[in-house]
Design a protein around this motif. Sequence first.
Motif, PDB file in Angstrom:
ATOM      1  N   ILE A 130       8.990  -3.092 -11.041  1.00  0.00           N
ATOM      2  CA  ILE A 130       8.411  -3.061  -9.680  1.00  0.00           C
ATOM      3  C   ILE A 130       7.973  -1.634  -9.356  1.00  0.00           C
ATOM      4  O   ILE A 130       8.760  -0.678  -9.500  1.00  0.00           O
ATOM      5  CB  ILE A 130       9.446  -3.529  -8.628  1.00  0.00           C
ATOM      6  CG1 ILE A 130       9.916  -4.943  -8.964  1.00  0.00           C
ATOM      7  CG2 ILE A 130       8.849  -3.481  -7.215  1.00  0.00           C
ATOM      8  CD1 ILE A 130      11.110  -5.398  -8.159  1.00  0.00           C
ATOM      9  N   ARG A 131       6.728  -1.514  -8.940  1.00  0.00           N
ATOM     10  CA  ARG A 131       6.208  -0.218  -8.482  1.00  0.00           C
ATOM     11  C   ARG A 131       6.037  -0.298  -6.975  1.00  0.00           C
ATOM     12  O   ARG A 131       5.404  -1.221  -6.461  1.00  0.00           O
ATOM     13  CB  ARG A 131       4.863   0.054  -9.175  1.00  0.00           C
ATOM     14  CG  ARG A 131       4.246   1.391  -8.801  1.00  0.00           C
ATOM     15  CD  ARG A 131       2.893   1.555  -9.469  1.00  0.00           C
ATOM     16  NE  ARG A 131       2.198   2.707  -8.925  1.00  0.00           N
ATOM     17  CZ  ARG A 131       2.280   3.935  -9.396  1.00  0.00           C
ATOM     18  NH1 ARG A 131       3.009   4.165 -10.472  1.00  0.00           N
ATOM     19  NH2 ARG A 131       1.631   4.931  -8.821  1.00  0.00           N
ATOM     20  N   VAL A 132       6.652   0.657  -6.278  1.00  0.00           N
ATOM     21  CA  VAL A 132       6.586   0.639  -4.815  1.00  0.00           C
ATOM     22  C   VAL A 132       5.670   1.770  -4.351  1.00  0.00           C
ATOM     23  O   VAL A 132       5.832   2.930  -4.759  1.00  0.00           O
ATOM     24  CB  VAL A 132       7.999   0.835  -4.190  1.00  0.00           C
ATOM     25  CG1 VAL A 132       7.932   0.702  -2.672  1.00  0.00           C
ATOM     26  CG2 VAL A 132       8.992  -0.173  -4.761  1.00  0.00           C
ATOM     27  N   GLU A 133       4.713   1.416  -3.499  1.00  0.00           N
ATOM     28  CA  GLU A 133       3.785   2.423  -2.971  1.00  0.00           C
ATOM     29  C   GLU A 133       3.759   2.337  -1.454  1.00  0.00           C
ATOM     30  O   GLU A 133       3.794   1.241  -0.888  1.00  0.00           O
ATOM     31  CB  GLU A 133       2.374   2.175  -3.500  1.00  0.00           C
ATOM     32  CG  GLU A 133       2.241   2.449  -4.984  1.00  0.00           C
ATOM     33  CD  GLU A 133       0.867   2.055  -5.522  1.00  0.00           C
ATOM     34  OE1 GLU A 133       0.543   2.514  -6.620  1.00  0.00           O
ATOM     35  OE2 GLU A 133       0.134   1.298  -4.843  1.00  0.00           O
ATOM     36  N   GLU A 176       3.856   2.833   7.999  1.00  0.00           N
ATOM     37  CA  GLU A 176       3.209   2.797   6.687  1.00  0.00           C
ATOM     38  C   GLU A 176       3.163   1.358   6.172  1.00  0.00           C
ATOM     39  O   GLU A 176       3.972   0.508   6.570  1.00  0.00           O
ATOM     40  CB  GLU A 176       3.958   3.701   5.698  1.00  0.00           C
ATOM     41  CG  GLU A 176       3.704   5.180   5.978  1.00  0.00           C
ATOM     42  CD  GLU A 176       4.261   6.100   4.905  1.00  0.00           C
ATOM     43  OE1 GLU A 176       3.525   6.991   4.468  1.00  0.00           O
ATOM     44  OE2 GLU A 176       5.430   5.940   4.518  1.00  0.00           O
ATOM     45  N   LEU A 177       2.194   1.137   5.282  1.00  0.00           N
ATOM     46  CA  LEU A 177       2.112  -0.168   4.605  1.00  0.00           C
ATOM     47  C   LEU A 177       2.771  -0.006   3.249  1.00  0.00           C
ATOM     48  O   LEU A 177       2.357   0.846   2.456  1.00  0.00           O
ATOM     49  CB  LEU A 177       0.651  -0.562   4.390  1.00  0.00           C
ATOM     50  CG  LEU A 177      -0.138  -1.066   5.589  1.00  0.00           C
ATOM     51  CD1 LEU A 177      -1.586  -1.319   5.181  1.00  0.00           C
ATOM     52  CD2 LEU A 177       0.482  -2.353   6.135  1.00  0.00           C
ATOM     53  N   VAL A 178       3.797  -0.800   2.992  1.00  0.00           N
ATOM     54  CA  VAL A 178       4.472  -0.699   1.693  1.00  0.00           C
ATOM     55  C   VAL A 178       4.008  -1.854   0.808  1.00  0.00           C
ATOM     56  O   VAL A 178       4.066  -3.015   1.221  1.00  0.00           O
ATOM     57  CB  VAL A 178       6.008  -0.716   1.876  1.00  0.00           C
ATOM     58  CG1 VAL A 178       6.710  -0.962   0.551  1.00  0.00           C
ATOM     59  CG2 VAL A 178       6.464   0.607   2.467  1.00  0.00           C
ATOM     60  N   SER A 179       3.520  -1.510  -0.385  1.00  0.00           N
ATOM     61  CA  SER A 179       3.123  -2.539  -1.352  1.00  0.00           C
ATOM     62  C   SER A 179       4.055  -2.489  -2.548  1.00  0.00           C
ATOM     63  O   SER A 179       4.349  -1.407  -3.070  1.00  0.00           O
ATOM     64  CB  SER A 179       1.688  -2.316  -1.824  1.00  0.00           C
ATOM     65  OG  SER A 179       0.808  -2.505  -0.738  1.00  0.00           O
ATOM     66  N   LEU A 180       4.502  -3.659  -2.952  1.00  0.00           N
ATOM     67  CA  LEU A 180       5.401  -3.750  -4.112  1.00  0.00           C
ATOM     68  C   LEU A 180       4.691  -4.573  -5.178  1.00  0.00           C
ATOM     69  O   LEU A 180       4.347  -5.736  -4.932  1.00  0.00           O
ATOM     70  CB  LEU A 180       6.720  -4.423  -3.711  1.00  0.00           C
ATOM     71  CG  LEU A 180       7.466  -3.724  -2.577  1.00  0.00           C
ATOM     72  CD1 LEU A 180       7.212  -4.423  -1.256  1.00  0.00           C
ATOM     73  CD2 LEU A 180       8.959  -3.673  -2.866  1.00  0.00           C
ATOM     74  N   THR A 220       2.618 -10.089  -9.247  1.00  0.00           N
ATOM     75  CA  THR A 220       2.699 -10.388  -7.809  1.00  0.00           C
ATOM     76  C   THR A 220       2.729  -9.096  -7.014  1.00  0.00           C
ATOM     77  O   THR A 220       3.402  -8.137  -7.409  1.00  0.00           O
ATOM     78  CB  THR A 220       4.009 -11.171  -7.514  1.00  0.00           C
ATOM     79  OG1 THR A 220       4.065 -12.306  -8.370  1.00  0.00           O
ATOM     80  CG2 THR A 220       4.086 -11.620  -6.061  1.00  0.00           C
ATOM     81  N   THR A 221       2.013  -9.098  -5.894  1.00  0.00           N
ATOM     82  CA  THR A 221       2.089  -7.957  -4.976  1.00  0.00           C
ATOM     83  C   THR A 221       2.435  -8.466  -3.582  1.00  0.00           C
ATOM     84  O   THR A 221       1.875  -9.466  -3.131  1.00  0.00           O
ATOM     85  CB  THR A 221       0.742  -7.206  -4.925  1.00  0.00           C
ATOM     86  OG1 THR A 221       0.497  -6.630  -6.211  1.00  0.00           O
ATOM     87  CG2 THR A 221       0.757  -6.081  -3.887  1.00  0.00           C
TER      88      THR A 221
END
Length: 187
Positions: A93-96, A73-77, A13-14
């Motif tokens: 979970i990788r957070v970008e 900023e756009l944060v994607s998890l 899931t993102t």
Amino acid sequence: MSGAAKPVSKSQTTITELMIPSYANFGGKIHGGILLSLMDKVAYACSSKHAGTYCVTVSVDRVEFLKPVEVGELVSLHASVNYVGRSSMIVGIRVEAEHVKNSTVRHTNSCYFTMVAKDDHDKPAEVPKLILETHNDVRRFIEAMHMKEIKSRINEQLDDVKSTLHVNEAMELLKKERCVIAFKDDE
Ligand SMILES: CCCCCCCCCCCCCCCC(=O)SCCNC(=O)CCNC(=O)[C@H](O)C(C)(C)COP(=O)(O)OP(=O)(O)OC[C@H]1O[C@@H](n2cnc3c(N)ncnc32)[C@H](O)[C@@H]1OP(=O)(O)O
């Protein structure tokens, strides 16, 4: 009943969210609580997709806010079930954070949420086995096994320290530390 085994990819899931000004802290950067809450949301979505039931958060590991996230900023998890036990799942979970104007993407954090599936009576429910389809899936599963073992050793050692610590005998340990002992009279 845990149902048929499911591949990691089925529950990946993102969530992407724009960091709006009301998410900022006094320093003008994004509040860590907002990020934590988004991490919990994506961990829930991912684990409940795998389990097919309601899930609860039991433990949060390796949350470190190493790089600030900026307003705008756009944060994607990105979340994946890395490991399953009987009723528990470790979700990685990788957070970008993406700067929309120059398209740069920064990896700001990776963390691990342990989620437990619950049945209709609020009891831990067995979850489907995990189908590992790639070398990465296998690597993450084994890393999670190690993480669980290391965590349980650390917890045991901390319990030992707590149960054997005698403050008066341990004063020597503090000599080189940046603290001042100033007991009040009644201590
Ligand atoms: C502007 C600013 C805004 C600020 C804004 C801030 C917002 C910042 C948001 C942050 C977000 C936080 C996260 C909230 C998210 C919720 O609110 S979820 C609700 C909170 N969580 C809960 O209520 C869970 C409460 N705990 C429980 O229900 C029970 O303890 C549990 C976890 C189900 C365990 O039950 P139990 O009867 O002990 O069952 P048991 O069979 O022994 O264990 C079940 C499984 O749990 C595992 N387990 C038990 N304990 C542990 C543990 N400590 N570690 C790992 N695994 C465990 C067991 O190993 C077992 O695994 P399996 O072998 O089955 O795979």
